[in-house]
Design a protein around this motif. Structure first.
Motif, PDB file in Angstrom:
ATOM      1  N   ALA A  72       3.756   7.033  -5.147  1.00  9.51           N
ATOM      2  CA  ALA A  72       2.518   6.544  -4.546  1.00  9.51           C
ATOM      3  C   ALA A  72       2.095   5.217  -5.172  1.00  9.51           C
ATOM      4  CB  ALA A  72       1.417   7.587  -4.706  1.00  9.51           C
ATOM      5  N   THR A  73       2.161   5.117  -6.495  1.00 10.36           N
ATOM      6  CA  THR A  73       1.791   3.866  -7.173  1.00 10.36           C
ATOM      7  C   THR A  73       2.716   2.734  -6.763  1.00 10.36           C
ATOM      8  OG1 THR A  73       0.992   5.166  -9.048  1.00 10.36           O
ATOM      9  CG2 THR A  73       1.415   2.832  -9.421  1.00 10.36           C
ATOM     10  N   ALA A  74       4.002   3.008  -6.688  1.00 11.85           N
ATOM     11  CA  ALA A  74       4.958   1.973  -6.285  1.00 11.85           C
ATOM     12  C   ALA A  74       4.724   1.523  -4.850  1.00 11.85           C
ATOM     13  CB  ALA A  74       6.384   2.509  -6.440  1.00 11.85           C
ATOM     14  N   LEU A  75       4.328   2.452  -3.980  1.00 12.56           N
ATOM     15  CA  LEU A  75       4.061   2.093  -2.584  1.00 12.56           C
ATOM     16  C   LEU A  75       2.874   1.137  -2.486  1.00 12.56           C
ATOM     17  CD1 LEU A  75       4.632   2.552   0.433  1.00 12.56           C
ATOM     18  CD2 LEU A  75       3.095   4.525   0.333  1.00 12.56           C
ATOM     19  N   ILE A  76       1.790   1.436  -3.193  1.00 14.24           N
ATOM     20  CA  ILE A  76       0.607   0.561  -3.151  1.00 14.24           C
ATOM     21  C   ILE A  76       0.913  -0.789  -3.790  1.00 14.24           C
ATOM     22  CG2 ILE A  76      -1.767   0.344  -3.928  1.00 14.24           C
ATOM     23  CD1 ILE A  76      -1.971   3.394  -3.801  1.00 14.24           C
ATOM     24  N   ALA A  77       1.666  -0.776  -4.899  1.00 14.67           N
ATOM     25  CA  ALA A  77       2.026  -2.045  -5.557  1.00 14.67           C
ATOM     26  C   ALA A  77       2.927  -2.892  -4.663  1.00 14.67           C
ATOM     27  CB  ALA A  77       2.717  -1.752  -6.887  1.00 14.67           C
ATOM     28  N   ALA A  78       3.838  -2.246  -3.924  1.00 16.14           N
ATOM     29  CA  ALA A  78       4.693  -3.000  -3.001  1.00 16.14           C
ATOM     30  C   ALA A  78       3.874  -3.616  -1.879  1.00 16.14           C
ATOM     31  CB  ALA A  78       5.767  -2.086  -2.435  1.00 16.14           C
ATOM     32  N   ALA A  79       2.849  -2.892  -1.398  1.00 15.20           N
ATOM     33  CA  ALA A  79       1.973  -3.460  -0.374  1.00 15.20           C
ATOM     34  C   ALA A  79       1.235  -4.685  -0.897  1.00 15.20           C
ATOM     35  CB  ALA A  79       0.991  -2.398   0.102  1.00 15.20           C
ATOM     36  N   ALA A  80       0.816  -4.632  -2.159  1.00 14.24           N
ATOM     37  CA  ALA A  80       0.139  -5.788  -2.742  1.00 14.24           C
ATOM     38  C   ALA A  80       1.103  -6.947  -2.975  1.00 14.24           C
ATOM     39  CB  ALA A  80      -0.526  -5.389  -4.059  1.00 14.24           C
ATOM     40  N   THR A  82       3.368  -8.005  -1.072  1.00 14.03           N
ATOM     41  CA  THR A  82       3.609  -8.774   0.142  1.00 14.03           C
ATOM     42  C   THR A  82       2.722 -10.010   0.229  1.00 14.03           C
ATOM     43  OG1 THR A  82       2.050  -7.351   1.340  1.00 14.03           O
ATOM     44  CG2 THR A  82       4.377  -6.759   1.426  1.00 14.03           C
ATOM     45  N   GLU A  83       1.586 -10.002  -0.463  1.00 13.35           N
ATOM     46  CA  GLU A  83       0.717 -11.174  -0.456  1.00 13.35           C
ATOM     47  C   GLU A  83       1.263 -12.257  -1.372  1.00 13.35           C
ATOM     48  OE1 GLU A  83      -2.393 -13.568   0.660  1.00 13.35           O
ATOM     49  OE2 GLU A  83      -1.672 -11.677   1.522  1.00 13.35           O
ATOM     50  N   VAL A 120      -4.438  -1.930   1.554  1.00 10.30           N
ATOM     51  CA  VAL A 120      -4.069  -3.080   0.717  1.00 10.30           C
ATOM     52  C   VAL A 120      -3.300  -4.108   1.538  1.00 10.30           C
ATOM     53  CG1 VAL A 120      -2.686  -3.790  -1.268  1.00 10.30           C
ATOM     54  CG2 VAL A 120      -4.079  -1.728  -1.404  1.00 10.30           C
ATOM     55  N   PHE A 121      -2.356  -3.612   2.349  1.00  7.51           N
ATOM     56  CA  PHE A 121      -1.533  -4.504   3.162  1.00  7.51           C
ATOM     57  C   PHE A 121      -2.374  -5.284   4.174  1.00  7.51           C
ATOM     58  CE2 PHE A 121       1.336  -5.335   6.756  1.00  7.51           C
ATOM     59  CZ  PHE A 121       2.389  -5.961   6.098  1.00  7.51           C
ATOM     60  N   LEU A 141       1.579  -3.432  13.346  1.00  9.22           N
ATOM     61  CA  LEU A 141       2.945  -3.206  13.833  1.00  9.22           C
ATOM     62  C   LEU A 141       3.962  -3.353  12.703  1.00  9.22           C
ATOM     63  CD1 LEU A 141       2.827  -5.162  17.219  1.00  9.22           C
ATOM     64  CD2 LEU A 141       2.607  -2.702  16.860  1.00  9.22           C
ATOM     65  N   LEU A 142       3.769  -4.381  11.897  1.00 11.48           N
ATOM     66  CA  LEU A 142       4.706  -4.608  10.796  1.00 11.48           C
ATOM     67  C   LEU A 142       4.682  -3.460   9.786  1.00 11.48           C
ATOM     68  CD1 LEU A 142       6.713  -6.580   9.518  1.00 11.48           C
ATOM     69  CD2 LEU A 142       4.799  -7.646   8.309  1.00 11.48           C
ATOM     70  N   PHE A 143       3.488  -2.974   9.466  1.00  4.96           N
ATOM     71  CA  PHE A 143       3.394  -1.863   8.500  1.00  4.96           C
ATOM     72  C   PHE A 143       4.036  -0.596   9.062  1.00  4.96           C
ATOM     73  CE2 PHE A 143       1.235   1.661   6.378  1.00  4.96           C
ATOM     74  CZ  PHE A 143       1.344   1.276   5.051  1.00  4.96           C
ATOM     75  N   LEU A 144       3.836  -0.332  10.340  1.00  3.42           N
ATOM     76  CA  LEU A 144       4.471   0.845  10.947  1.00  3.42           C
ATOM     77  C   LEU A 144       5.992   0.746  10.879  1.00  3.42           C
ATOM     78  CD1 LEU A 144       2.253   1.412  14.119  1.00  3.42           C
ATOM     79  CD2 LEU A 144       2.333   2.833  12.067  1.00  3.42           C
ATOM     80  N   VAL A 145       6.519  -0.452  11.140  1.00  4.85           N
ATOM     81  CA  VAL A 145       7.973  -0.616  11.199  1.00  4.85           C
ATOM     82  C   VAL A 145       8.597  -0.531   9.808  1.00  4.85           C
ATOM     83  CG1 VAL A 145       9.829  -2.226  11.782  1.00  4.85           C
ATOM     84  CG2 VAL A 145       7.922  -1.902  13.346  1.00  4.85           C
TER      85      VAL A 145
END
Length: 565
Positions: A72-80, A82-83, A120-121, A141-145
């Motif tokens: 879960a932490t890695a998922l949120i950090a990966a979303a951040a 992208t910026e 976050v994304f 759309l991008l987040f879903l894909v």
């Protein structure tokens, strides 16, 4: 101190040996290195400083390495991420999304983790530029894909693989239980047959022995009749001992040679083979005995089976190859005794030696007897036209038991015992629902179907959103862009209605950022700015066509370039 213990537990989870096999270490190191290099190259290409290049590379590598332990932490950090690095962040988000979908326990926890990553994304770009609301649909759309679809796919395949593994283990367990039940059924059937034989035949043979014993001492019989009755009595006593041996084999694989009616026990063992040979020779058969090896003791069942092999072989030879030479072999090998009876071809007047195989049930019963003793039987014609019957009988185990029954004991939970002896039912395993509870979890028996339905729903929605998004972009472009040919054909001094009839409306999100850019607007004029369809020009700039009107006429048209945001 609490945070120290938490950090220590986290470190132990990260460095656990089972988490880092050689194959996984190589794969994870390669993936983290590749993504870190991509992040560094992306930052360097944007002209950012070395400090940011190194920090982004380290962040990407760290998120990639900890995603298995902290999904879960890695998922949120990966979303951040992208910026900071859009391209590398999206690739990292694909990897983190698949890992999170597979490893986060519970549907609510997974939903919360993906929801936080989505916020976050979506939120970071809006914080940077609040006017970029039009990117919301594209980001969804991008987040879903790149996140939701990999997460659902990994979650489904993980549950499917675990379920198949559990089903395979369950199938193997059922096969083992079926073999155990079949073994117990065979044992119960043998015991039932033994009991029937003991109760019926034993009683009749005892009556025969008593009656013949009484006749043998009768004064009314002649000496010849008395001798015949004595032979009958001895035969009945021997038959009783044979019956006891058969009952013992059927019950538990042991030979019961105990006395019956105070008579001498019958010696039906390998040591008594010489007596069989002498009797056969006295009956006119041509029999010779061949021995090899150092004699060794056998288990009770094997000893009795060896005697029966010789007895059956001599009987078959005398019936189907009368007059043929017979050889009885006793070969003591290092691990087993080989007992064989071989006869040559029958004389012209005799029967075919192969007839012994097709008639009666002697060989069938002999094979079962030898099998119970842990051995095996071979019977078949020889190359010279004769017939050979041979058996391999293993020596007893260290505790004196026969090998066949020692194996059965090991299979059922111990030597000479069954699961039922310990009060444990043979098939008393956990119910399938209890076994699969660990796989599917509570309230998730239909998790796979729900996951598939959700994935299909998202895919259909994704296709619809893509179609709507493409239509929206084309509509926005049609209202904001003008080709160079039309721009060149419009002349200054034309009426405003004529010019606007040939131009797009300009009311589009694409032209919303053009206000205030370019040369100064003529006094008292209203202007319309459009983007050029011609992409030629310096990178990072857009060509703008501006038309200014005053008093119902076109007073100015200008072409200039602006930096795109």
């Amino acid at each position: 101190m609490v945070w120290k213990s938490r950090v220590r537990r986290l470190w132990l989870r990260l460095t656990a040996p089972e988490q880092w096999s050689r194959r996984r270490t190589a794969a994870e190191s390669t993936l983290a290195t590749v993504l870190a290099l991509l992040g560094a190259v992306e930052q360097y290409a944007r002209g950012l400083g070395w400090v940011r290049v190194v920090l982004v590379a380290l962040l990407v590598a760290a998120v990639c390495l900890v995603r298995r332990v902290l999904p879960a932490t890695a998922l949120i950090a990966a979303a951040a991420a992208t910026e900071l690095a859009p391209v590398t962040g999206c690739l990292l988000l694909i990897v983190a999304g698949g890992s999170a979908g597979r490893r986060i326990d519970g549907a609510l926890r997974a939903l919360a983790a993906f929801g936080a990553a989505f916020l976050v994304f979506e939120g970071l770009p809006l914080l940077k530029d609040p006017t970029a609301v039009w990117l919301l649909v594209f980001n969804v759309l991008l987040f879903l894909v790149i996140t939701v679809v990999p997460g659902l796919a990994h979650r489904y395949w993980s549950q499917r693989r675990t379920l198949l593994h559990t089903l395979r283990e369950r199938n193997l367990q059922l096969l083992r239980e079926r073999e155990m039940v079949a073994g117990q059924a065979r044992m119960r059937e043998r015991q039932r047959i033994a009991q029937d034989m003991h109760d019926s035949l034993g009683h009749q043979l005892a009556l025969i022995a008593v009656q013949t014993g009484a006749l043998e001492v009768s004064r009314e019989l002649t000496d010849q009749q008395r001798e015949a009755v004595g032979v009958l009595r001895q035969a009945s006593v021997a038959a009783m001992h044979e019956l006891r041996a058969v009952v013992g084999v059927l019950k538990d694989g042991t030979v019961e040679d105990g006395p019956v009616a105070d008579e001498r026990p019958a010696a039906r063992v390998v040591a008594a083979v010489d007596g069989l040979v002498e009797s056969a020779t006295a009956a006119g058969l041509k029999v010779r005995t061949v021995r090899s090896g150092e004699p060794r003791p056998l288990g009770p069942a094997a000893d009795h089976a060896g005697y029966r092999v010789v007895q059956e072989g001599l009987t078959n030879a005398s019936k189907h190859a009368p007059g043929a030479p017979i050889t009885v072999g006793l070969h003591y090998e290092p691990d087993s005794l080989v007992v064989e009876v071989a006869n040559g071809p029958a004389p012209a007047a005799g029967g075919a030696p192969g007839a012994a195989v097709s008639g009666g049930q002697g060989l069938t019963g002999l094979r079962e007897r030898v099998r119970l003793a842990g051995g095996m039987v071979h019977a078949g014609p020889t190359g010279d036209g004769g017939f050979r019957l041979a058996a391999v009988l293993p020596y007893p185990e260290a505790d004196g038991t026969d090998p066949a029954f020692a194996e059965a004991g090991d299979e059922l939970g111990g030597p000479g015992r069954t699961a039922a002896d310990d009060g444990v039912p043979v098939t008393g395993r956990s119910a399938p629902s209890e076994e699969f509870k660990d796989v599917l979890g509570p309230h998730r028996s239909k998790g796979c179907l729900i996951g598939i339905a959700t994935a299909l729903f998202l895919l259909v929605g994704l296709v619809l959103l893509i179609v709507a998004g493409v239509g929206k972009v084309m509509d926005e472009a049609g209202r904001a862009m003008l080709d160079p040919g039309t721009y060149a054909a419009i002349r200054v001094g034309s009426t405003e209605d004529e010019v606007r009839h040939r131009l797009p409306s300009g009311k589009s999100l694409l032209t919303s950022g053009l206000k205030g850019k370019g040369p100064a607007v003529p006094a008292g004029a209203s202007c319309l700015s459009l983007l050029s369809t011609d992409s030629a020009g310096p990178a990072g700039t857009d060509t703008v066509y501006r038309f200014c009107f005053r008093d119902g006429k076109l007073i100015e048209k200008r072409e200039f370039r602006v930096k795109n945001d």
